[in-house]
Each structure stands twice: as structure tokens, then as C-alpha cells.
Design an enzyme around this catalytic site. Structure first.
Site, PDB file in Angstrom:
ATOM      1  N   GLN A   2       2.249  -1.259  -3.712  1.00 52.22           N
ATOM      2  CA  GLN A   2       2.686   0.652  -3.089  1.00 52.22           C
ATOM      3  C   GLN A   2       1.988   1.415  -3.982  1.00 52.22           C
ATOM      4  O   GLN A   2       2.686   1.037  -5.128  1.00 52.22           O
ATOM      5  CB  GLN A   2       3.925   1.193  -2.385  1.00 52.22           C
ATOM      6  N   TYR A  52       4.793  12.994  -2.474  1.00 56.28           N
ATOM      7  CA  TYR A  52       4.439  12.564  -3.752  1.00 56.28           C
ATOM      8  C   TYR A  52       3.216  13.089  -4.429  1.00 56.28           C
ATOM      9  O   TYR A  52       2.920  14.051  -3.294  1.00 56.28           O
ATOM     10  CB  TYR A  52       4.718  11.176  -3.611  1.00 56.28           C
ATOM     11  N   ARG A  97      14.509  -0.893   7.333  1.00 58.36           N
ATOM     12  CA  ARG A  97      16.098  -1.002   7.194  1.00 58.36           C
ATOM     13  C   ARG A  97      16.592  -2.361   8.219  1.00 58.36           C
ATOM     14  O   ARG A  97      17.016  -2.694   7.530  1.00 58.36           O
ATOM     15  CB  ARG A  97      16.679   0.087   7.799  1.00 58.36           C
TER      16      ARG A  97
END
Length: 404
Positions: free
Chosen positions: A98, A168, A344
């Protein structure tokens, strides 16, 4: 359509299945380079059966990190990243890096480098105004993304995921709330999308057809005045028309203003307050309920928004958010999504995919307490994860914290 464990094409790649480990900052790079702990983290997930694991976060410049303990892409990082990708490949999975620039989410004080934003904004992280890049600065940002992608390829990565989400830098340019520019990078949606399109095309040019290129795109900032689903669909259509991307991973929320929108479940306000520096902790105790809102957890909680993208686009899409069990993965496939991404649930059980393959009725043990979120400062982990040798809670004190 529903066989998530069949091999699948992603651009030039063939993944062994349609499940991707989503980018979740690992908190295992204290010196901004790969560590044995980071390699072990991704090796375990790869051995657990995913088709591809995503290394997060590989910043395109020193100032593009959310803090100085994150990797930034430079020649000195390649050797360590190559060890990581070799380890992942040895387990039969692909590896994605990423890449991106944190922009207004970057911590200028920690990075000792200016944080950037499309317009003049004050950052509570660095306690200063953010720097606004001019046209030359934006050209450098585009070039930095291309360099990062090229280095990822040299490091053995099979794919790069460009970060266009969570406010971002690129996401902040897409936001009408944060982008108040009057030049060719601000104003209309087409102008606000220009930076995203230039970066995607530059990355594709840098890696050619050797590496798959995806982007993580916000569907909804979850903030009044921010990017909304209808405009995000138009951005996605522009990106599709350029032909630089092999897939889009659809996300939502703002790391600046509404991070819980992309998590859902419990809001770990008390846990976050405990790990923050004292001045920030005081502010967080006062405003934490506003910053960390609560969204009830349900499986595939971003699906309703994502359907609108599936209707309008023909390119491959990756569904993220509440993907924990086989029935939800099959639902995603039935709805036309080529891949699913999990985060998660794999922190709780890195071998979840293997267990589901052995028993299709197996259910994830993740309870969506989100107590994993504050552990990014000390090594991202599930605080309720069972020790495999002794079948005991790895951190017994964490159970009391979650239960309070």
C-alpha cells in the site's frame, strides 16, 4: 460465482483465491524499515490461506507518513521488503504494497517534515498549519508515487495499492470540504480528481504490466461537506476510463474527522486515551465521543454504498467492511464483487481462511470490539487472541478493559 476459493485473475496476477488481507498498519517498523516481526506478521497471514496480503503503510516520502515509524519507499528499504515478499511467496500467497502520502493525516512534528493539504488547514497533530503544495510540488508527489511503485516491483511485490481514501492526501483533494483550491486541482469534481488520475497513470507507467495496480477509494467521507457517494462514483468512472487500475477497493470514512465509519462496532475511546501523550489525551477525553462515533456492526456494512459503484462500473471491485464468514463472502460474489478484503478478523485468527476451507460453517471469533485499533502504537494485534500453545488470552488485562 460464489466460489471464493477458486483461483482468480487480478490484472497480470492469478491469486489462489479471492480473499485479500486488507491494509492495517502493523506497527512493527520502529526504524522505518522491515523487521523480522513484520515478516512474521505477514508470513502467518499468508500461511493462513489468503490469496494476497497487503503491507501497510509504505509512504512515498518521509513527510508522507502518519509518523516517523512507518516505512517510506527508498532504495535502503528494498532488501528488507524483498525478504518479506519472499516469505509471503513461500506460503503460496501474493504480496501487495500500500503506497501513498498521508497528507493532512501526517504528523509533521514526528516526521520532522511538513505535512501537506490541498488548502490551508491547521493540524492538531503537528500543532501547525499544513503546507499547501503548488503545481511543482504536486508534480513531485506524482513522481514520488511512481518511484514508490517501481521500488515495490523491485522488492518482489505482486501488486501495489494506491491510497486514495480516508482523507489522506489524494482523498483530501477529492473532498470539497478540504480542497478549496482555485487552480487546475480544485473546484469542479474533474479538477479535484486530477491528482488521483495523474498518480494512477504514473504508477501504471512505472510498473507496466508486471505488477497489478489497485486503489483504495473513499465512497463517502462521512463528514458534512465531504466527498459523497454520487461524486465518488463519478471519480471511480474517471479512473476506470483512464485504464490504469486493475481494481478498486471501496472504503469510507475520514482519519481526520470520522474514522469509525470504516470500522463499525465498538468505539475504543478509553483504550485510545490510555496510549496517547498527555496533552492529546486530555483533548481526546473531552472530544473523543465526537471523533470516535459509534456505528453498529453488521456483516458487509459497506455493501449498500458499494452496490452503487457495482451498478455503474465494469472494472473489478474489492468489497471491504464486515467480511468475516463464508456466507458473507458468497454474498459479495453474488452481488458481483470480484474480491473481498478482510482486516480485523485476520488479526484475531490469521488462519481463518484455512479453518473456513476445512469447515464452511466455521464462524470468525472477532467480536468487533475494536480494541485492536490503539495497538498500532505498539504492534497491531487482537488483544483477545488466544495463545495457540496454551489456549489462554494473550493479554488478560485487555479483557477487563474491553468489558468496562
Amino acid at each position: 460465482m460464489t466460489d471464493v476459493f477458486a483461483p482468480a485473475r487480478l490484472g497480470p496476477l492469478t491469486l489462489r483465491n479471492r480473499v485479500i488481507k486488507a491494509a492495517t498498519f502493523e506497527g512493527r517498523t520502529p526504524d522505518a524499515v522491515v523487521t523480522d516481526e513484520l515478516i512474521a506478521f505477514h508470513r502467518e497471514v499468508a500461511a493462513g490461506g489468503v490469496g494476497m496480503t497487503t503491507v501497510a503503510y509504505c509512504a512515498t516520502s518521509p513527510g508522507g507518513r502518519t509518523d516517523r515509524h512507518q516505512i517510506w519507499m527508498r532504495p535502503e528499504a528494498v532488501a528488507g521488503l524483498r525478504k518479506l515478499t519472499d516469505a509471503v511467496h513461500a506460503e503460496g500467497a501474493a504480496a501487495s504494497a500500500q503506497i501513498g502520502h498521508a497528507g493532512p493525516v501526517a504528523n509533521a512534528a514526528s516526521n520532522r517534515a511538513p505535512a501537506l493539504a490541498p488548502s490551508r488547514l491547521f493540524s492538531p497533530l503537528g500543532m501547525r498549519f499544513l503546507q499547501v503544495p503548488d503545481a511543482a510540488g504536486l508534480r513531485q508527489i506524482v513522481a514520488d508515487h511512481a518511484t514508490a511503485a517501481r521500488l515495490a516491483g523491485e522488492s518482489g511485490f505482486d501488486a501495489v495499492e494506491i491510497h486514495f481514501g480516508h482523507n489522506y492526501l489524494v482523498s483530501s483533494f477529492l473532498s470539497p470540504l478540504l480542497n478549496r483550491r482555485t487552480d487546475e486541482y480544485g473546484g469542479s469534481l474533474v479538477k479535484r480528481a486530477r491528482l488521483a488520475r495523474e498518480i494512477a497513470c504514473a504508477v501504471r507507467e512505472a510498473v507496466g504490466d508486471r505488477v497489478a495496480v489497485t486503489a483504495k477509494l473513499n465512497m463517502d467521507d462521512g463528514v458534512r461537506g465531504g466527498l459523497t457517494v454520487p461524486d465518488a462514483v463519478r471519480v471511480a468512472a474517471l479512473l476506470e476510463s483512464d485504464g490504469a487500475l486493475d481494481a478498486l477497493e471501496l472504503t469510507a470514512g475520514s482519519s481526520l474527522l470520522n474514522p469509525m465509519l470504516y470500522f463499525h462496532g465498538d468505539a475504543p475511546r478509553r483504550e485510545f486515551a490510555k496510549v496517547m501523550p498527555t496533552p492529546v489525551r486530555w483533548g481526546f477525553r473531552l472530544g473523543g465521543r465526537i471523533f470516535l462515533r459509534e456505528y453498529p456492526y453488521r456483516e458487509a456494512y459497506l455493501l449498500e454504498r458499494a452496490r452503487q459503484f457495482r451498478r455503474e462500473l465494469s472494472m473489478p471491485l474489492i468489497l471491504l467492511g464486515g467480511i468475516t464468514n463464508l456466507d458473507t463472502m458468497r454474498l459479495a460474489r453474488t452481488e458481483g464483487f470480484e474480491f473481498v478484503a478482510m482486516g480485523r478478523a485476520l488479526l484475531r485468527e490469521p488462519n481463518l481462511l484455512r479453518r473456513i476451507q476445512s469447515d464452511p460453517e466455521f464462524r470468525s471469533a472477532c467480536v468487533h470490539c475494536n480494541a485492536c485499533m490503539p495497538t498500532i502504537f505498539s504492534g497491531t494485534r487482537c488483544v483477545l487472541r488466544l495463545d495457540r500453545k496454551h489456549d489462554e488470552i494473550a493479554d488478560p488485562s485487555a479483557v477487563r478493559v474491553v468489558a468496562e
